[in-house]
Design an enzyme around this catalytic site. Sequence first.
Site, PDB file in Angstrom:
ATOM      1  N   CYS A 114     -30.781 -40.253 -21.920  1.00 51.10           N
ATOM      2  CA  CYS A 114     -30.567 -41.607 -20.935  1.00 51.10           C
ATOM      3  C   CYS A 114     -29.585 -41.333 -19.963  1.00 51.10           C
ATOM      4  O   CYS A 114     -30.381 -42.038 -18.482  1.00 51.10           O
ATOM      5  CB  CYS A 114     -30.291 -43.166 -21.887  1.00 51.10           C
ATOM      6  SG  CYS A 114     -31.296 -43.832 -23.787  1.00 51.10           S
ATOM      7  N   HIS A 251     -30.265 -47.278 -15.065  1.00 49.64           N
ATOM      8  CA  HIS A 251     -30.740 -46.725 -15.977  1.00 49.64           C
ATOM      9  C   HIS A 251     -31.471 -48.383 -16.966  1.00 49.64           C
ATOM     10  O   HIS A 251     -30.772 -49.476 -16.838  1.00 49.64           O
ATOM     11  CB  HIS A 251     -30.227 -46.312 -17.459  1.00 49.64           C
ATOM     12  CG  HIS A 251     -30.133 -45.933 -18.732  1.00 49.64           C
ATOM     13  ND1 HIS A 251     -32.038 -45.763 -18.676  1.00 49.64           N
ATOM     14  CD2 HIS A 251     -29.846 -46.703 -19.859  1.00 49.64           C
ATOM     15  CE1 HIS A 251     -32.402 -45.807 -19.821  1.00 49.64           C
ATOM     16  NE2 HIS A 251     -31.203 -45.892 -20.817  1.00 49.64           N
ATOM     17  N   ASN A 281     -36.969 -48.909 -22.813  1.00 44.71           N
ATOM     18  CA  ASN A 281     -36.000 -48.067 -22.388  1.00 44.71           C
ATOM     19  C   ASN A 281     -36.771 -46.601 -22.739  1.00 44.71           C
ATOM     20  O   ASN A 281     -36.974 -46.754 -23.604  1.00 44.71           O
ATOM     21  CB  ASN A 281     -34.678 -48.456 -23.533  1.00 44.71           C
ATOM     22  CG  ASN A 281     -34.062 -47.336 -23.013  1.00 44.71           C
ATOM     23  OD1 ASN A 281     -34.075 -45.633 -22.404  1.00 44.71           O
ATOM     24  ND2 ASN A 281     -32.633 -46.900 -23.920  1.00 44.71           N
TER      25      ASN A 281
END
Length: 324
Positions: A114, A251, A281
């Site tokens: 990520c 993020h 996500n």
Amino acid sequence: MTIRAVVRGVGHYLPARVVENAEFEGKLDTTDEWIRSRTGIERRHFAAEGETTSQLAIKAAEAALADAGLNAGDIDAIVVATSTPDFTFPSVATMVQAGLGNTNAFAFDVQAVCAGFVFALANANGMILSGQAKRVLVIGAETFSRIMDWADRGTCVLFGDGAGALIVEAAEGTGTAADRGILASDLHSDGRYRELLYVDGGVSTNGRSGHLRMQGNAVFKHAVQKLAETAHTALEKAGLTPDDVSWIVPHQANLRIITATAERMQVPMERVVVTVADHGNTSAASIPLALSTARARGQIKAGDLIVTEAIGGGLAWGSVVLRW
Ligand SMILES: CC(C)(COP(=O)(O)OP(=O)(O)OC[C@H]1O[C@@H](n2cnc3c(N)ncnc32)[C@H](O)[C@@H]1OP(=O)(O)O)[C@@H](O)C(=O)NCCC(=O)NCCS
């Protein structure tokens, strides 16, 4: 004279299929209300059968090239951040290169889960500052739907698919924080935390692609602490403070992490770009997707000071400060 890596264009692509939280209610012991209240996620996009990470990346890249008013041949390096490549090799980046019809760029993937886009952008900056490249196409592209365990309600409701792309190019600056472009970055990894977030498959272990495994609660605690720290450090390196920040573009993993990080940085939520409700996500794709979405919403304008920050499997985390 100082060289800066300045943003020239941005774009994104989301697969057509939108999956609302309610779709999980019939299949798992979960509710729309639980997912919304614990994560801020309302829906996410999933790639169609046969739709690959490189295909998403190519569409995002084409959007960024159009935004920049450039042709594929104007790019001299392509970096794709992904943990869900089409194949073990070659890299997604070389497939993007071929898909765009570019033959003069060098191309490679970055794998920091990520945090991948932040790592890729910091590397693109390094390549521009060292004169290795003049114009870099930096992409975050993922198909995390391919590595979900659909029986694990603690993970499969959290992730989505998508791609975002940014083009950065060398430009002259003054060397001050008033310059446009990347002003500072801060990267970290700590491999001791592998067990907190990993995929239980791979080439040299069991030969499978595997499924994502996560200790959500522990990751949450690391995220809240480490993201604010790295953002502060990057701002300090740039000679700036949170008061100077126009937008945090975090993020997009969980609204509670995003809010807690903003609170720690003492930046009000009015100055935080939030897309997690619609995208879930999307791992390395989430920051360029958020940048592109924010620009389309009219949130980000030329001259704005932006802080991006991300954390993911590894653990790996970091931030980039840039002036749009
Ligand atoms: C995953 C996450 C949303 C879970 O929220 P939480 O408040 O920490 O919840 P917990 O993990 O403590 O679980 C609480 C309960 O909810 C349950 N639960 C988990 N997922 C659920 C779901 N989709 N629906 C309903 N209940 C669920 C758990 O089983 C647990 O039940 P139990 O108490 O009976 O064991 C949260 O930990 C999180 O977002 N962590 C960060 C994850 C992340 O963003 N990772 C990516 C970083 S790149």
